[in-house]
Design an enzyme around this catalytic site. Structure first.
Site, PDB file in Angstrom:
ATOM      1  N   ASP A  50       0.863  -1.187   0.000  1.00 31.65           N
ATOM      2  CA  ASP A  50       0.000   0.000   0.000  1.00 31.65           C
ATOM      3  C   ASP A  50       0.899   1.237   0.000  1.00 31.65           C
ATOM      4  O   ASP A  50       2.120   1.122  -0.045  1.00 31.65           O
ATOM      5  CB  ASP A  50      -0.961  -0.042   1.191  1.00 31.65           C
ATOM      6  CG  ASP A  50      -0.240   0.041   2.528  1.00 31.65           C
ATOM      7  OD1 ASP A  50       0.994   0.223   2.542  1.00 31.65           O
ATOM      8  OD2 ASP A  50      -0.919  -0.081   3.564  1.00 31.65           O
ATOM      9  N   ASP A  62      -8.027  -7.284   1.002  1.00 28.68           N
ATOM     10  CA  ASP A  62      -6.995  -7.447   2.025  1.00 28.68           C
ATOM     11  C   ASP A  62      -7.562  -6.934   3.332  1.00 28.68           C
ATOM     12  O   ASP A  62      -8.347  -5.987   3.334  1.00 28.68           O
ATOM     13  CB  ASP A  62      -5.757  -6.612   1.668  1.00 28.68           C
ATOM     14  CG  ASP A  62      -5.980  -5.136   1.938  1.00 28.68           C
ATOM     15  OD1 ASP A  62      -5.709  -4.695   3.068  1.00 28.68           O
ATOM     16  OD2 ASP A  62      -6.473  -4.430   1.037  1.00 28.68           O
ATOM     17  N   CYS A  66     -13.158 -28.660   8.114  1.00 24.90           N
ATOM     18  CA  CYS A  66     -12.130 -27.661   7.766  1.00 24.90           C
ATOM     19  C   CYS A  66     -10.847 -28.410   7.400  1.00 24.90           C
ATOM     20  O   CYS A  66     -10.414 -29.307   8.119  1.00 24.90           O
ATOM     21  CB  CYS A  66     -11.867 -26.709   8.924  1.00 24.90           C
ATOM     22  SG  CYS A  66     -10.551 -25.509   8.544  1.00 24.90           S
ATOM     23  N   CYS A 110      -7.824 -27.067   7.122  1.00 23.78           N
ATOM     24  CA  CYS A 110      -6.611 -26.326   7.485  1.00 23.78           C
ATOM     25  C   CYS A 110      -5.681 -27.207   8.317  1.00 23.78           C
ATOM     26  O   CYS A 110      -6.095 -28.222   8.891  1.00 23.78           O
ATOM     27  CB  CYS A 110      -6.955 -25.044   8.226  1.00 23.78           C
ATOM     28  SG  CYS A 110      -7.177 -25.201  10.006  1.00 23.78           S
ATOM     29  N   CYS A 133      -6.980 -27.724  11.979  1.00 24.23           N
ATOM     30  CA  CYS A 133      -8.115 -28.636  12.153  1.00 24.23           C
ATOM     31  C   CYS A 133      -7.775 -30.077  11.771  1.00 24.23           C
ATOM     32  O   CYS A 133      -8.388 -31.011  12.274  1.00 24.23           O
ATOM     33  CB  CYS A 133      -9.317 -28.138  11.362  1.00 24.23           C
ATOM     34  SG  CYS A 133     -10.024 -26.627  12.065  1.00 24.23           S
ATOM     35  N   HIS A 150      -5.920 -21.146  10.794  1.00 28.08           N
ATOM     36  CA  HIS A 150      -7.321 -21.530  10.567  1.00 28.08           C
ATOM     37  C   HIS A 150      -8.082 -20.405   9.856  1.00 28.08           C
ATOM     38  O   HIS A 150      -8.781 -20.643   8.856  1.00 28.08           O
ATOM     39  CB  HIS A 150      -8.004 -21.893  11.889  1.00 28.08           C
ATOM     40  CG  HIS A 150      -9.481 -22.110  11.737  1.00 28.08           C
ATOM     41  ND1 HIS A 150     -10.025 -23.291  11.287  1.00 28.08           N
ATOM     42  CD2 HIS A 150     -10.525 -21.248  11.919  1.00 28.08           C
ATOM     43  CE1 HIS A 150     -11.339 -23.166  11.217  1.00 28.08           C
ATOM     44  NE2 HIS A 150     -11.677 -21.939  11.596  1.00 28.08           N
TER      45      HIS A 150
HETATM   46 ZN   LIG Z   1      -9.391 -25.086  10.452  1.00 25.43          ZN
END
Ligand SMILES: [Zn+2]
Length: 392
Positions: free
Chosen positions: A94, A269, A307, A309, A312, A338
């Site tokens: 930015d 963002d 999930c 990720c 998880c 996560h």
């Molecule tokens: Zn997760």
């Protein structure tokens, strides 16, 4: 020459959503996309490898913070941001305008630029459209933004107009100044106009007609009610050139992402996903949950069933709850991963829905299940974070 390009693969017939591809010197970005924010040339507590695994295609770094510490010359000496922070994918920087605007009494605006005192040591600095192009060339991001003026909410139409017109003059100065630096960098224009639909449209015409390959929508999500932000987007999107990617600066939450995509935005963002994670707020399809709450203490399953990720896949919600309650270092990493993965998976799902022609159904289904955080909670959080804003 710049190897930047943007193409549109699919457009939603029932909304303004589109699925596109952006090429940059450091790789390809499929849109819609969420960009994790690495304020200090690091997405807090998450390594570049972990970002990649979570699906990050581009990250954002803050010019204001990096110019003060460690300084653009040092980053240039290390080969630029990519090599300094060991992230070889696309980066967007930015302009520092928003942070300087947030300094309040510490800054003074003139036609020349923004004079301000560092929040770190009070040292005097001057940002001009030309100086910002020089700093961003030293930082070496793929996509860079020009110095702009973000009007506060609320503000009078006269103040909004003055800020917009100066932003336009600065945009032209930035385009001239950029010629002196790196042709492989792509300069986006910034649309301003505060909370006046007519000014937003005027700014979209003006900025859209300048030779910027992409456009960022600035000055939204600065404390105004959501309804006003949606109203501004509805006014501005039809006036934007179709063939340039559109970046909605500083947005947002999962529900903001889902809605803004339908209003024609491609890139997002926000520090929100990582910041709320550090405070215990984790995203699920039912809304944001507080991992510190007692109900997770004995939960053997993951934070959210299904999930994919890293957190998880490997840890129970009960364990993450324990780490969060004891403020262990590992919590910040697992919580951030996560939420970043949640945002990037959501962006991917939005893209797939647009390609399949089912975006509107996806949006309606998501919003029916997702309970957004109330305006009251958001306002309390803003108050709490306002003081710390420049330090995080
Ligand atoms: Zn997760």
């Amino acid at each position: 020459m710049s190897s930047f390009s943007f193409s549109i693969e699919a457009e939603c017939p029932g909304s303004w959503a589109r699925a596109g591809t952006i090429h940059t010197p450091h790789g390809t970005i499929q849109t819609p996309i969420f960009m994790p924010v690495g304020t200090q040339a690091t997405v807090k507590s998450v390594s570049p490898e972990e970002l990649r695994e979570a699906g990050a295609m581009i990250i954002l770094a803050n010019t204001y913070h990096l110019m003060l510490r460690p300084g653009p010359q040092l980053i240039q000496d290390f080969g630029g941001l990519h090599s300094f922070m060991h992230w070889d994918g696309p980066i967007l920087t930015d302009s520092g305008g928003f942070q300087v605007f947030s300094l309040g009494h510490l800054r003074k605006l003139s036609e020349e630029g923004a004079a301000f005192k560092s929040h770190l040591d009070g040292s005097p600095h001057m940002l001009t459209p030309e100086r910002v192009m020089q700093i961003e060339a030293q930082l070496g991001a793929d996509i860079i933004l020009p110095l702009d003026i973000c009007a506060a909410f609320p503000c009078t139409p006269a103040v909004a107009k003055e800020a917009m017109e100066r932003t336009h003059r600065w945009a032209e100065r930035a385009l001239v100044a950029k010629e002196r630096y790196r042709p492989e960098q792509t300069l986006f224009g910034i649309v301003q106009g505060a909370f006046e639909a007519e000014l937003r449209q005027e700014s979209a015409h003006f900025t859209g007609n300048l030779p910027f390959p992409g456009l960022s929508i600035g000055g939204l999500s600065v404390g105004e009610p959501k309804a006003i932000m949606w109203e501004m987007l509805r006014a501005v999107t039809p006036e934007l050139p179709r063939d340039k990617p559109r970046h909605l600066l500083g947005v947002g939450s999962p529900e903001d992402l889902v809605i803004s995509v339908g209003l024609g935005m491609d890139m997002f963002d926000c520090v929100l996903p990582t910041r709320v994670a550090r405070h215990g707020g984790l995203f699920t399809h039912a809304g944001r949950v507080n991992i510190k709450s007692a109900r997770f203490r004995t939960q053997h399953g993951p934070i959210e069933e299904g999930c994919d990720c890293y957190t998880c896949r490997n840890y129970s919600a009960g364990y993450v709850h324990h780490l969060a309650r004891t403020e262990e270092q590992l919590y910040y990493r697992l919580g951030s991963i996560h939420n970043i993965r949640f945002m990037l998976r959501l962006a991917g799902e939005l893209r797939a829905a647009i390609v399949e022609g089912t975006y509107c159904a996806f949006r309606d289904d998501f919003l029916a299940r997702y309970i957004p955080t109330s305006e009251k909670v958001r306002e309390d959080q803003r108050e709490k974070w306002r003081a710390a804003r420049l330090h995080s």
